[in-house]
Design a protein around this motif. Structure first.
Motif, mmCIF file in Angstrom:
data_model
loop_
_atom_site.group_PDB
_atom_site.id
_atom_site.type_symbol
_atom_site.label_atom_id
_atom_site.label_comp_id
_atom_site.label_asym_id
_atom_site.label_seq_id
_atom_site.Cartn_x
_atom_site.Cartn_y
_atom_site.Cartn_z
ATOM 1 N N UNK A 117 0.806 -1.303 0.048
ATOM 2 C CA UNK A 117 0.047 -0.010 -0.005
ATOM 3 C C UNK A 117 0.955 1.064 0.003
ATOM 4 N N UNK A 118 1.967 1.109 0.534
ATOM 5 C CA UNK A 118 3.016 2.450 0.667
ATOM 6 C C UNK A 118 3.321 2.724 -0.675
ATOM 7 N N UNK A 138 -9.601 -6.423 -2.516
ATOM 8 C CA UNK A 138 -9.743 -4.940 -1.801
ATOM 9 C C UNK A 138 -11.141 -4.902 -1.248
ATOM 10 N N UNK A 139 -11.175 -4.313 -0.087
ATOM 11 C CA UNK A 139 -12.553 -4.074 0.616
ATOM 12 C C UNK A 139 -12.828 -2.568 0.530
ATOM 13 N N UNK A 140 -14.149 -2.162 0.432
ATOM 14 C CA UNK A 140 -14.403 -0.926 0.837
ATOM 15 C C UNK A 140 -15.878 -0.922 1.217
ATOM 16 N N UNK A 141 -16.650 0.067 1.540
ATOM 17 C CA UNK A 141 -18.081 0.108 1.880
ATOM 18 C C UNK A 141 -19.039 -0.666 0.734
ATOM 19 N N UNK A 142 -18.525 -0.463 -0.493
ATOM 20 C CA UNK A 142 -19.034 -0.934 -1.635
ATOM 21 C C UNK A 142 -18.943 -2.480 -1.738
ATOM 22 N N UNK A 143 -18.107 -3.322 -1.084
ATOM 23 C CA UNK A 143 -17.801 -4.682 -1.038
ATOM 24 C C UNK A 143 -16.729 -4.934 -1.450
ATOM 25 N N UNK A 144 -16.401 -6.123 -1.983
ATOM 26 C CA UNK A 144 -14.771 -6.623 -2.135
ATOM 27 C C UNK A 144 -14.650 -6.753 -3.691
ATOM 28 N N UNK A 160 -3.778 3.246 -5.707
ATOM 29 C CA UNK A 160 -4.781 3.682 -6.332
ATOM 30 C C UNK A 160 -6.019 3.350 -5.422
ATOM 31 N N UNK A 161 -5.656 3.081 -4.107
ATOM 32 C CA UNK A 161 -6.799 2.670 -3.253
ATOM 33 C C UNK A 161 -7.540 4.234 -2.937
ATOM 34 N N UNK A 166 -9.314 -0.613 1.933
ATOM 35 C CA UNK A 166 -8.081 -1.456 2.401
ATOM 36 C C UNK A 166 -7.636 -2.632 1.739
ATOM 37 N N UNK A 167 -6.573 -2.995 1.773
ATOM 38 C CA UNK A 167 -6.104 -4.578 1.227
ATOM 39 C C UNK A 167 -6.295 -5.680 2.185
#
Lengths: 291, 929
Positions: A117-118, A138-144, A160-161, A166-167
């Motif tokens: 991620x860095x 990758x996870x977000x509120x929208x899902x994986x 690009x996160x 998060x990963x």
């Protein structure tokens, strides 16, 4: 005045992405923190309000075979990767690259997810992983979602996160007979503790022929670099001195090295990449011959 | 998800504490639990001093958020000893002499503990891998490795920790010359040792310094009003508020305490204003509210530039601090007689001491007095410098020296002592001023950067006929000890050779770089690199063996140095040369004539090995006409124990062991019966500066003579009391035998008291007089000599260099403290490896590039070669039991031995330190083409 004001301990991926999305901004994730803490302490990272600690999330700590692939949770520290027989079996270049990072104190804290991620162009763990055709979850509120590793990199130190993503971890194809990988690097005795150059090779052999190859190099551009033309050149060639020479030429033709003050000139990197490519090719080929 | 409290178990005890924003684990341990055994060396995850065990694994507490420790089990250095019994690692570190300054030791031991908890039978390679990022600047890495191996064995076998294999002095002695552990060893391995930052006072304020941040400018305007109004700020002071003189300096008073309006900023680290606040965070934040306007000036960044015409003059007397001259004979005559004349110019960069303990001072007002707690190499001079700035009598200031986490010359100048005192004076409260690593790198004086031209003439048979040298030394913004350092560089610039004609000229120049001052080697490191490189070049030109060339011209008894001093005794150079040569053949199994040939490694022909050789010498003591004196006091207490006291500094080098052993020797006491107190200007007599490899000699002599005088006083008292001839009275094993009576030391104390005599002697020792440079007579009381051989391996594909082995012979007169001597030798060699291959303090136009530890690399255990020490003991009659200095000679030959070895391996001559691997590769490539 303090480095952060709030420190959150999510216990699940869902809690983590919610925390990132809804906590007082700026809110950023922290894993091992071995880079981030320094950046905050030295003012290289703007002050944050919220740190979201990802190391307490069980899912990010998994290291196992899942659906015929090796899964390494983003929160797995380097020392577990180095000591894992699964990783040794399936991802030798990752063991080698993670084993060279820092001392044991850093390897006990620093995570593979943090390394990726860095998004530094010559991060050892990242380069070791990039040659392995890894995918990131990758996870977000929208899902994986799943993403080829190289699509995570936007520029030096920039992924690009989105800020609330998060990963979760990385998927690596299991090693089949005839496949092998290797990593090597050159450091500089003086000056900053970053490699002058690092390089990872994955290849598959059939008898004396290279059936497929993947090569990753850093720093050779703003993001971790995949040497696609060199990989294409190697494909279908017999493994011999002439092929290695050709691959070295192909790599020099496609990689863009630059001069870093007090670290290395572009010319020096061009000289080293030839050496590293040969060393890693020989090592990966040798491993591909093992059962 | 958010926690108001965290619960953690530390060393078996569970704590529940409120969470604090921004807190690291190190802060929680040190500040909230007062477990100060865990040290902060860099606060940037580079040095490893802060290592603790969390859930069984070593982690860096300085970069671990405290909240991450919630629910976890932590072990710190304080938790290793069980019911008072040391852990085998702790025992082994003490026994083997792995403890020197002690500051990194908690980190070393905890990292090793992490290793042993998963591997009780580690190989040397595994130890090196595990300790890779745990830095020891005293650099006793081989001994640390031995101690870990010994501890592992003790745990495996259940047997006691084995003794180290270190030979005693060949010159004998009941206690001196034998293996004895440091008096402060146990506190240093248990975390009980207190360094300045470990101290806490009620009502204490925290200080921060506004640095100029520009290398050369005039200050137009300073506005501190906003900072003063900030809540939590107790005081903000500028030059205008200095009650006494706004100036300090060790030899030359040229360094402003703060730079005031209208005055000149001379380097980025100049102080503009100082702040005291309730917390360190507030103090640092207040700095940002101080507004300063500068009128920037052109920057002088090299000594050469500083001497050019038309450049700005940085000090009232100009840019030339001093032109130093050595004149012996007439080199023109010598060059006329020579068959070969060779001339070459060499460069060395500045180096940082990088002691792992950053500078810390605490000033505590007490009635009419000011107490200064600080780890300083010159406590009495700190006292006078603080008093001068306060405008007070010196007697109102008391310096209470603390344990020092390394010094190496870098803790001779004022760091925060005066600033802390000014703020304590202004607020009436205790004030702590702690530098972080960044500030330490920016502010304190460095090693002098030099340019040295050597012109050398010789006959075909190798006899030197003349040497002429020209040196430029960059003393930076302020003189510090620049004049002294560069004098030493100049007087040693023709090497330890008998040369009939020598001229040396050195220009000590002011620039806008950080000041340069004392650093182990004191100028001689630089000139030895130049002359020892030139000697190898000369050997090649003449077709002679480099060892033979040196041996032929080596100083011997009854020869004359470049400054006209006839050496009457204690010149062990030839023995050093011969023993290193012998050892080189032995360890490499090579015939003498093959030592300097390139040897490709079988099966890996791109790796090429070769040996290199160099010699060196270094004065003991101040010399040059200075009254080189030290006081020591020895006292017998009612309980029968003794104490020896001197303000001389213990910075890890082992002076306290020397003082203890010397007193034990003179009074025939078990060493444990002698306590040592150092560095307190109220309680200990002036021992002078701890510099110039002088303390074993001067304070060793003072302690010896104080103890001897006390012994004579006791004998006189008992002779009268028992009516016995004095010569029949014997001291033995902590007791005194008088005519069949055996008196304990308690009884001796009572006898002395009954006779109305104080059982206490103060001895003020003055070394034999010396003559200033240029005057007839001896410039120095003694010289130490050394020869070293280094074996390197060059990777001809990448330019990488490894040092595989170093053989180091040092003539120290008498090895009074062999365990401490081993540490000095290892540390010196490793520092020499650092100077040859790693260390480079970089400035650009006066700005510091290497302003973090991550950018100024020092050697770790992985850079450490196999070190083969050889102790040569050619005594000097005026030294204590024949001893002379050792602290500096140990690293002087290392860099040229390494660069000479690189030349022998691949034919590339480095005339500039450090060796740059990229440049090396280009040179190799050129030669191959």
């Amino acid at each position: 005045m303090t480095l952060w004001k709030e420190y959150l301990h999510p216990q699940s991926v869902q809690q983590a992405v919610e925390a990132l999305a809804f906590s007082p901004a700026p809110a950023i994730p922290i894993a091992g923190g071995t880079d981030l803490m320094l950046d905050l302490q030295q003012g290289h990272h703007p002050p944050v309000h919220t740190l979201v600690d990802l190391t307490g999330i069980p899912e990010l700590q998994a290291l196992e075979i899942r659906n015929e692939r090796l899964f390494i949770g983003a929160g797995v520290p380097h020392h577990r990767i180095v000591e894992s027989s699964l990783v040794r079996q399936h991802a030798a270049s990752l063991v080698e690259s993670c084993g060279l990072i820092g001392g044991p104190q850093v390897r006990n804290a620093a995570t593979l997810g943090g390394n990726v991620a860095h998004a530094l162009p010559a991060a050892d763990g990242t380069i070791g992983l990039l040659a392995l055709n890894a995918e990131a979850e990758i996870a977000s509120l929208a899902g994986r979602r799943l993403l080829p590793l190289h699509e995570l990199f936007a520029g030096p130190g920039k992924s690009t996160l989105a800020h609330d993503e998060i990963i979760v971890g990385f998927y690596i194809p299991l090693r089949k007979p005839g496949q092998g990988s290797a990593f090597c690097r050159v450091m500089r005795a003086q000056g900053i503790a970053l490699p002058i150059l690092n390089l990872a090779v994955w290849l598959e052999r059939q008898d004396e022929i290279i059936r497929a190859a993947r090569i990753a190099v850093g720093p050779a551009g703003p993001t971790p670099f995949r040497a696609l033309q060199t990989s294409a050149y190697l494909t279908g060639k017999p493994f011999c001195e002439e092929t290695i020479l050709g691959a070295q030429q192909a790599l020099l033709a496609e990689a863009q090295f630059r001069t870093s003050p007090a670290r290395a000139t572009a010319e020096y990197r061009r000289k080293l990449v030839v050496v590293l490519l040969k060393t890693a090719l020989l090592s990966a080929w040798h491993r591909a011959s093992e059962q | 998800m958010k926690k108001t409290h965290l619960t953690l178990t530390v060393n078996g005890q569970t704590y529940t504490l409120p969470t604090l924003p921004g807190e690291t684990l190190a802060d929680l341990l040190r500040k909230r639990l007062r477990l100060t055994g865990t040290k902060i060396g860099c606060n940037e995850a580079e040095c490893g001093a802060c290592t603790v065990i969390m859930e069984g694994e070593p982690v860096l507490s300085c970069s671990t958020p405290a909240e991450r420790a919630d629910g976890k089990t932590i072990v710190t250095i304080e938790g290793l000893a069980q019911q008072g019994a040391l852990h085998p690692l702790q025992e082994a570190f003490v026994k083997h002499g792995a403890v020197q300054c002690g500051f990194c030791i908690p980190g070393q031991i905890m990292t090793a503990y992490g290793l042993l908890s998963r591997n009780l039978n580690p190989t040397s390679a595994e130890i090196r891998h595990a300790l890779k990022d745990t830095i020891c600047r005293c650099a006793g890495y081989p001994t640390i490795e031995q101690a870990i191996l010994a501890a592992a064995k003790a745990i495996r076998t259940g047997q006691p920790v084995e003794e180290p294999e270190i030979p005693a002095s060949v010159r004998g002695g009941r206690f001196i010359g034998q293996i004895h552990v440091r008096p402060d060893g146990i506190e240093k391995v248990t975390g009980k040792a207190i360094y300045t930052d470990d101290l806490y006072f009620e009502n204490m304020l925290y200080a921060a310094v506004k640095r100029a941040g520009v290398p050369h400018a005039f200050v137009r305007h300073i506005d501190v009003s906003k900072a003063r109004q900030m809540p939590g700020v107790a005081a903000v002071l500028t030059a205008a508020e200095v009650p006494g003189q706004n100036i300090h300096g060790l030899v030359t008073l040229d360094w402003p305490v703060m730079v005031g309006v209208g005055e000149r900023v001379r380097y980025v680290g100049d102080a503009i204003a100082i702040v005291a606040a309730e917390t360190q965070e507030i103090a640092k934040a207040a700095l940002d509210l101080i507004e300063v306007e500068f009128d920037p000036q052109p920057v002088i960044c090299t000594a050469i530039q500083a001497r050019q015409e038309g450049v700005p003059q940085l000090h009232p007397k100009g840019n030339l601090l001093k032109h130093i001259k050595v004149r012996k004979g007439d080199p023109q005559i010598g060059f006329g007689e020579a068959d070969v004349v060779l001339e070459h110019t060499f460069h060395t960069p500045p180096h940082d001491h990088l002691f792992i303990e950053p500078e810390c001072s605490i000033a505590v007002p007490e009635g009419e007095r000011m107490l200064i707690y600080v780890g300083s190499q010159i406590p009495y001079q700190d006292r006078s410098q603080v008093a001068r700035a306060l405008g007070w009598e010196e007697s109102r200031v008391r310096v209470i020296g603390q344990l020092m986490g390394g010094g190496f010359g870098g803790k001779e100048d004022i760091a925060g002592q005066i600033h802390a005192a000014l703020l304590a004076n202004a607020t009436g409260r205790p004030v702590k001023l702690l530098f972080d690593r960044h500030e330490s790198l920016l502010v304190h004086p460095k090693r002098h950067a030099t340019q040295i031209t050597v012109k050398i003439g010789a006959k075909q048979d190798g006899t030197l006929t003349a040497i002429q040298t020209e040196l430029y030394g960059d003393t930076g913004a302020y003189a510090s000890l620049g004049e002294k350092v560069l004098t030493r560089a100049t007087t040693h610039s023709a090497g330890p050779y008998l040369v009939p004609h020598v001229h040396a000229d050195c220009y000590a120049m002011y620039t806008n770089n950080p000041p340069a001052g004392a650093f182990r080697g004191f100028g001689v490191l630089q000139s030895a690199f130049a002359i020892e490189s030139a000697m190898d070049m000369l050997a090649e030109r003449l077709g002679l063996d480099p060892i033979e060339l040196r041996r032929k011209n080596a100083l011997r008894p009854n020869t004359e140095t470049s400054t006209g001093q006839v050496l009457r005794e204690s010149v062990g150079l030839v023995e050093c040369i011969d023993r290193v040569t012998e050892a080189m053949c032995q360890v490499s199994r090579l015939p003498r004539q093959a030592l300097f040939q390139a040897r490709p490694v079988a099966g890996a022909e791109h790796l090429v090995r070769a040996w290199g050789f160099a010699v060196g010498f270094k004065n003991t003591g101040l010399g040059g006409g200075a009254d080189d004196c030290a006081g020591a006091e020895v006292e017998l207490y009612e309980n029968g124990s003794f104490e020896v006291r001197s303000s001389s500094a213990e910075l890890g080098q082992g002076l306290v062991t020397v003082m203890r052993l010397v007193v034990a020797e003179e009074l025939c006491l078990p060493p444990e019966q002698v306590k040592v107190l150092v560095m307190d200007t109220d309680l200990t007599p002036n021992g002078g500066p701890t510099t110039a490899s002088r303390q074993t000699y001067v304070t060793g002599n003072a302690s010896r003579l104080a103890a001897r005088t006390l012994r004579e006083a006791i004998i006189a008292t008992l002779a009268e009391r028992y009516d016995q001839a004095p010569e029949t009275i014997r001291f033995e094993n902590g007791q005194v035998h008088v005519n069949g009576h055996v008196l304990t030391m308690q009884q001796v104390y009572q006898e002395m008291k009954a006779a109305g005599k104080e059982p206490r002697v103060l001895y003020d020792y003055h070394a034999p007089a010396t003559a200033p440079l240029g005057m007839p007579g001896d410039m120095h009381v003694a010289f130490s000599f050394a020869a070293q051989a280094a074996e390197v391996e060059v990777n001809t594909l990448t330019g990488e260099v490894r040092v595989l082995r170093v053989i180091a012979a040092n003539d120290v007169g008498h090895a009074i403290n062999p365990l401490g001597l081993r540490g000095q030798i290892e540390g010196g060699v490793v520092m020499g490896v650092g100077h040859a291959l790693l260390e480079n303090f970089i400035t650009e136009n006066g700005y510091v590039v290497t302003d973090r530890m991550a950018r100024y690399r020092v050697p770790s255990i992985v850079h450490t070669p196999e070190i083969i020490p050889i102790v040569v003991e050619d005594p000097v009659s005026t030294g204590p039991y024949g001893a002379k200095g050792v602290g500096e000679i140990v690293l002087i030959p290392t860099p040229p031995a390494i660069t000479n070895a690189i030349y022998h391996a691949v034919g590339v001559r480095f005339d500039r330190l450090p060796v740059d691997q990229e440049q090396l590769l280009w040179e190799i490539t050129k030669r191959q083409a």
